[in-house]
Scaffold this motif. Structure first.
Motif, PDB file in Angstrom:
ATOM      1  N   ASN A 178       0.824  -1.203   0.000  1.00 30.18           N
ATOM      2  CA  ASN A 178       0.000   0.000   0.000  1.00 30.18           C
ATOM      3  C   ASN A 178       0.860   1.254   0.000  1.00 30.18           C
ATOM      4  O   ASN A 178       0.883   2.013   0.965  1.00 30.18           O
ATOM      5  N   PRO A 179       1.544   1.486  -1.108  1.00 26.39           N
ATOM      6  CA  PRO A 179       2.423   2.661  -1.158  1.00 26.39           C
ATOM      7  C   PRO A 179       1.589   3.929  -1.175  1.00 26.39           C
ATOM      8  O   PRO A 179       0.574   4.005  -1.864  1.00 26.39           O
ATOM      9  N   LEU A 180       2.005   4.901  -0.391  1.00 27.01           N
ATOM     10  CA  LEU A 180       1.291   6.174  -0.345  1.00 27.01           C
ATOM     11  C   LEU A 180       2.214   7.235  -0.930  1.00 27.01           C
ATOM     12  O   LEU A 180       3.240   7.577  -0.340  1.00 27.01           O
ATOM     13  N   ARG A 181       1.838   7.725  -2.116  1.00 26.93           N
ATOM     14  CA  ARG A 181       2.668   8.733  -2.777  1.00 26.93           C
ATOM     15  C   ARG A 181       2.211  10.110  -2.317  1.00 26.93           C
ATOM     16  O   ARG A 181       1.144  10.577  -2.702  1.00 26.93           O
ATOM     17  N   THR A 182       3.015  10.745  -1.491  1.00 22.78           N
ATOM     18  CA  THR A 182       2.720  12.121  -1.069  1.00 22.78           C
ATOM     19  C   THR A 182       3.909  13.004  -1.426  1.00 22.78           C
ATOM     20  O   THR A 182       4.945  12.509  -1.905  1.00 22.78           O
ATOM     21  N   ILE A 183       3.765  14.285  -1.121  1.00 24.57           N
ATOM     22  CA  ILE A 183       4.874  15.212  -1.350  1.00 24.57           C
ATOM     23  C   ILE A 183       6.111  14.710  -0.592  1.00 24.57           C
ATOM     24  O   ILE A 183       7.212  14.664  -1.128  1.00 24.57           O
ATOM     25  N   GLY A 184       5.892  14.305   0.661  1.00 25.62           N
ATOM     26  CA  GLY A 184       7.025  13.908   1.493  1.00 25.62           C
ATOM     27  C   GLY A 184       7.598  12.556   1.131  1.00 25.62           C
ATOM     28  O   GLY A 184       8.813  12.348   1.189  1.00 25.62           O
ATOM     29  N   SER A 185       6.725  11.618   0.740  1.00 25.00           N
ATOM     30  CA  SER A 185       7.223  10.270   0.493  1.00 25.00           C
ATOM     31  C   SER A 185       7.693  10.081  -0.942  1.00 25.00           C
ATOM     32  O   SER A 185       8.473   9.184  -1.224  1.00 25.00           O
ATOM     33  N   TYR A 186       7.225  10.917  -1.873  1.00 20.65           N
ATOM     34  CA  TYR A 186       7.430  10.584  -3.281  1.00 20.65           C
ATOM     35  C   TYR A 186       8.013  11.699  -4.144  1.00 20.65           C
ATOM     36  O   TYR A 186       8.896  11.443  -4.949  1.00 20.65           O
ATOM     37  N   PRO A 221      14.870  25.982  -4.626  1.00 19.21           N
ATOM     38  CA  PRO A 221      15.497  24.922  -5.444  1.00 19.21           C
ATOM     39  C   PRO A 221      16.525  24.100  -4.662  1.00 19.21           C
ATOM     40  O   PRO A 221      16.929  23.032  -5.123  1.00 19.21           O
ATOM     41  N   LYS A 222      16.955  24.602  -3.489  1.00 22.43           N
ATOM     42  CA  LYS A 222      17.975  23.876  -2.720  1.00 22.43           C
ATOM     43  C   LYS A 222      17.372  22.827  -1.790  1.00 22.43           C
ATOM     44  O   LYS A 222      18.109  22.033  -1.197  1.00 22.43           O
ATOM     45  N   VAL A 223      16.059  22.848  -1.639  1.00 16.03           N
ATOM     46  CA  VAL A 223      15.419  21.893  -0.727  1.00 16.03           C
ATOM     47  C   VAL A 223      15.629  20.468  -1.259  1.00 16.03           C
ATOM     48  O   VAL A 223      15.343  20.187  -2.425  1.00 16.03           O
ATOM     49  N   GLN A 224      16.163  19.588  -0.412  1.00 12.47           N
ATOM     50  CA  GLN A 224      16.404  18.195  -0.815  1.00 12.47           C
ATOM     51  C   GLN A 224      15.182  17.350  -0.471  1.00 12.47           C
ATOM     52  O   GLN A 224      14.784  17.281   0.686  1.00 12.47           O
ATOM     53  N   MET A 225      14.603  16.705  -1.460  1.00 10.93           N
ATOM     54  CA  MET A 225      13.424  15.880  -1.221  1.00 10.93           C
ATOM     55  C   MET A 225      13.863  14.449  -0.895  1.00 10.93           C
ATOM     56  O   MET A 225      14.788  13.911  -1.523  1.00 10.93           O
ATOM     57  N   PRO A 226      13.167  13.783   0.059  1.00 13.37           N
ATOM     58  CA  PRO A 226      13.617  12.463   0.533  1.00 13.37           C
ATOM     59  C   PRO A 226      13.671  11.389  -0.569  1.00 13.37           C
ATOM     60  O   PRO A 226      14.546  10.535  -0.542  1.00 13.37           O
ATOM     61  N   ASN A 227      12.759  11.446  -1.546  1.00 14.35           N
ATOM     62  CA  ASN A 227      12.724  10.378  -2.559  1.00 14.35           C
ATOM     63  C   ASN A 227      13.442  10.785  -3.843  1.00 14.35           C
ATOM     64  O   ASN A 227      13.210  10.197  -4.903  1.00 14.35           O
ATOM     65  N   ILE A 262      10.225  18.137   6.072  1.00 12.36           N
ATOM     66  CA  ILE A 262      11.362  18.356   5.171  1.00 12.36           C
ATOM     67  C   ILE A 262      12.087  19.664   5.477  1.00 12.36           C
ATOM     68  O   ILE A 262      13.301  19.764   5.299  1.00 12.36           O
ATOM     69  N   ILE A 263      11.371  20.684   5.915  1.00 10.07           N
ATOM     70  CA  ILE A 263      12.042  21.925   6.335  1.00 10.07           C
ATOM     71  C   ILE A 263      11.623  22.268   7.770  1.00 10.07           C
ATOM     72  O   ILE A 263      10.683  21.675   8.309  1.00 10.07           O
ATOM     73  N   GLN A 264      12.338  23.219   8.357  1.00  9.33           N
ATOM     74  CA  GLN A 264      12.041  23.659   9.733  1.00  9.33           C
ATOM     75  C   GLN A 264      10.925  24.710   9.725  1.00  9.33           C
ATOM     76  O   GLN A 264      10.724  25.405   8.725  1.00  9.33           O
ATOM     77  N   GLU A 265      10.283  24.844  10.871  1.00  7.43           N
ATOM     78  CA  GLU A 265       9.184  25.802  10.978  1.00  7.43           C
ATOM     79  C   GLU A 265       9.658  27.235  10.754  1.00  7.43           C
ATOM     80  O   GLU A 265       8.903  28.092  10.303  1.00  7.43           O
ATOM     81  N   SER A 266      10.937  27.479  11.056  1.00  5.99           N
ATOM     82  CA  SER A 266      11.453  28.843  10.932  1.00  5.99           C
ATOM     83  C   SER A 266      12.010  29.146   9.525  1.00  5.99           C
ATOM     84  O   SER A 266      12.412  30.275   9.263  1.00  5.99           O
ATOM     85  N   ASP A 267      12.050  28.137   8.649  1.00  4.51           N
ATOM     86  CA  ASP A 267      12.630  28.355   7.317  1.00  4.51           C
ATOM     87  C   ASP A 267      11.759  29.291   6.475  1.00  4.51           C
ATOM     88  O   ASP A 267      10.534  29.284   6.578  1.00  4.51           O
TER      89      ASP A 267
END
Lengths: 192, 421
Positions: A101-109, A163-169, A150-155
């Motif tokens: 049951n893969p869940l493709r979200t912004i964070g996971s995919y 463009p520098k944000v590194q996505m987990p997948n 993926i980012i901090q609350e203060s970012d």
């Protein structure tokens, strides 16, 4: 002598025809259509690539994004984006891709954070597509990246930081560099 | 057409010519009502300005809303069970537009802009594009999700539900290569991002190399302007590639040095494998074929002769061979390919069959001119390292799925989807 002449003539023909093709490629043949103005191009050019060169000025924070999200997004996406509502969840799913049951979200995919900016800007919110200001889009992007851990609350997100944000997948895609060659040999069962 | 009626009408049309196969044909022909008087033909208005099909023909697209697709995704599926020949009537072409309804566009207001890494950015009206040298080519367009929708929940019963996201038309327009040459692609301009004019401005990337090959900026479909649902007044036709890249209501072509990683190409359309890795930018649709008669939920009126027929296509070339099995894959025989057999287009195949009234398992598989062969579900499972019931138990959505489609014929003549049996 005869042989070298035979070799030479086709070579010359080839050279001439290559030159013609190159010349054709350089000058327009039909001169139909007109040149758009810089303003026209700018107004139409909404696509944002992973390098982020097209991102407009402006910036947004997580708290600002939370506000816009509550007003304009939560109706369909739920209060936090994790709910399995009428649309697929935006948040969560990390660690599920290799399960039944893969869940493709912004964070996971999603491999690129710029894609989030591009899509919110062009297609959201439904029925008011394209109505958000750049600051609101940066803020929403920040809020959703924060919700996904993926980012901090203060970012703060802007044309430089997004463009520098590194996505987990990011490394979850094959081949690493998309490409295509016509009529390339494919192994049996290449698709799907 | 009612599915049950199809077989019978085929007999009415073809029964006479099959007199040589007397036993089967006569038995089945007994399904006809015994002829009383010759029916009186009602005259129709011959001056109808825009013609309509007979009121006895009721084949329609079926809409899909809600599960298994997100609520905002609206689809309509082509009734392949009623398909004749290779061309899909424009009014029956499948529709999928990522949740945004087709916009109503005044062609006088519409513009196509070409810009980015080009020497001469250009903006065209539709009329200007129509002044340029044109091509007309027959190509199929297939959604990447075709033949997977409904698979996992066993809800696909008819061939319309299994395979109705493919359609084939004659497309007329200007080659994109011509427009790119007019604009002058700069060195390093290797990718194109194309964009539509609908509310969601759907956009997708593809390599310039394909754009210089055979891509059409189409304004014509089957002899008239492209239908609104298909992109009026302009759409891209990227022969053989997943439907989603064939941008409708085309308003913009931008040349860049990288793929743009739009939402759909980087998040929705990649094919996620069981190991958690995804194949992305798959582009071409693999070889696929399906029997359209007899197919799911149709009923054979009795034993005897039937011509099995169906469609085959490949996103990479022309269909070279279609084989048919009537015994569950134990033996395969070549079907006859019906002319014309065109590159990246539906190809009609035919196979004579005498049904003995016993259970039968009908399936077909195709091979294209590159030698690519359509796999079975079991073969796909092996390659993926899963059992075929993986596709029953997973909520993963597999795009570009092209497994062989079996139809089971029961003793009572009923036909059912048997992909998992």
């Amino acid at each position: 002598m005869r042989y070298s002449l035979n070799l030479l003539v086709p070579g010359m023909v080839l050279a001439v025809s290559v030159a013609c093709v190159a010349a054709l490629a350089q000058t327009p043949t039909y001169n139909v259509g007109r040149t758009p103005s810089k303003e026209e191009i700018q107004a139409w050019d909404i696509a944002v690539s992973p390098a982020g060169k097209e991102l407009p000025p402006g910036s947004g924070t997580v708290p600002e994004g939370a506000k816009v999200y509550a007003q304009k997004c939560s109706r369909c996406h739920g209060p936090t984006g994790t709910e399995p509502g009428p649309v697929r969840p935006l948040v969560g799913g990390q660690g599920t891709l290799a399960t039944l049951n893969p869940l493709r979200t912004i964070g996971s995919y999603w491999p690129f954070a710029t894609t989030l900016w591009d899509y919110i800007n062009r297609a959201m919110p439904r029925t008011e597509e394209g109505s958000l200001q750049p600051g609101e889009v940066y803020a929403l992007t920040a809020f959703l990246l924060f919700q996904n851990g993926i980012i901090q609350e203060s970012d703060v997100l802007d044309a430089k930081s997004l463009p520098k944000v590194q996505m987990p997948n990011r490394s979850g895609f094959v081949p690493p560099e998309p490409g295509w060659k016509p009529r390339e040999k494919r192994p049996f069962g290449f698709y799907p | 057409m009612k599915t049950q009626g199809l077989g019978r009408r085929r007999f009415l049309k073809e029964g006479v010519g099959l007199a040589g196969l007397a036993v089967g044909a006569m038995r089945s022909a007994s399904g006809q009502t015994l002829g009383s008087a010759i029916p009186e033909a009602r005259p129709l208005d011959s001056l109808r300005a825009y013609g309509e099909r007979s009121r006895f023909v009721d084949s329609v697209r079926t809409p899909v809303e809600g599960k298994p697709v997100p609520f905002y995704t609206k689809l309509t599926l082509t009734p392949l069970q009623d398909s004749i020949g290779i061309i899909t009537p424009s009014a029956l072409h499948f529709v999928s537009s990522h949740g945004f309804d087709p916009p109503e566009i005044d062609p006088r207001q519409h513009r196509l802009m070409i810009h980015g890494m080009v020497d001469r950015p250009l903006i065209f009206t539709v009329e200007e594009l129509q002044r340029l040298p044109s091509v007309s080519r027959i190509h199929g367009i297939e959604c990447a999700g075709n033949s997977y929708l409904f698979l996992a929940d066993r809800k696909a019963k008819t061939v319309q539900e299994t395979h109705g996201k493919t359609s084939c038309s004659e497309w007329t327009g200007v080659l994109l290569s011509l427009l790119l040459r007019e604009a002058g692609v700069q060195k390093g301009g290797n990718w194109i991002v194309a964009e539509g004019a609908e509310a969601g401005k759907h956009s997708m990337s593809f390599p310039v190399e394909k754009g210089l090959d055979d891509v059409i900026v189409a304004y014509g479909q089957n002899g008239e302007p492209v239908r609104p649902e298909q992109g009026y007044p302009l759409r891209l036709v990227i022969p053989g590639w997943e439907g989603t890249r064939n941008i409708k209501w085309l308003r913009r072509i931008k040349v860049g040095d990288q793929p743009y990683m739009t939402k759909f190409e980087s998040t929705g359309y990649p094919s996620l494998r069981p190991d958690g890795k995804s194949r992305w930018f798959l582009f071409e649709m693999g070889p696929k074929s399906v029997i359209t008669f007899p197919s799911g939920e149709q009923r054979l009126p009795g034993r005897g002769f039937y011509e099995i027929t169906g469609l085959a296509w490949s996103g990479r070339g022309a269909i070279r061979r279609v084989e048919v099995s009537t015994d569950g894959g134990r033996s395969w025989k070549d079907a006859q390919l019906q002319e014309p057999v065109l590159r990246i287009a539906h190809t009609r195949f035919r196979f004579p069959w005498n049904w003995d009234g016993e259970e039968a398992m009908l399936q077909c598989r195709c091979t294209d001119d590159l030698g690519d062969v359509q796999p079975s579900l079991a073969e796909l499972g092996k390659l993926w390292g899963v059992k075929p019931d993986y596709w029953l138990s997973t909520t993963n959505f597999t795009n570009h799925f092209n497994a062989i489609q079996p139809w089971k014929v029961n003793r009572d003549g009923s036909v059912h989807n048997a992909i998992f049996s």
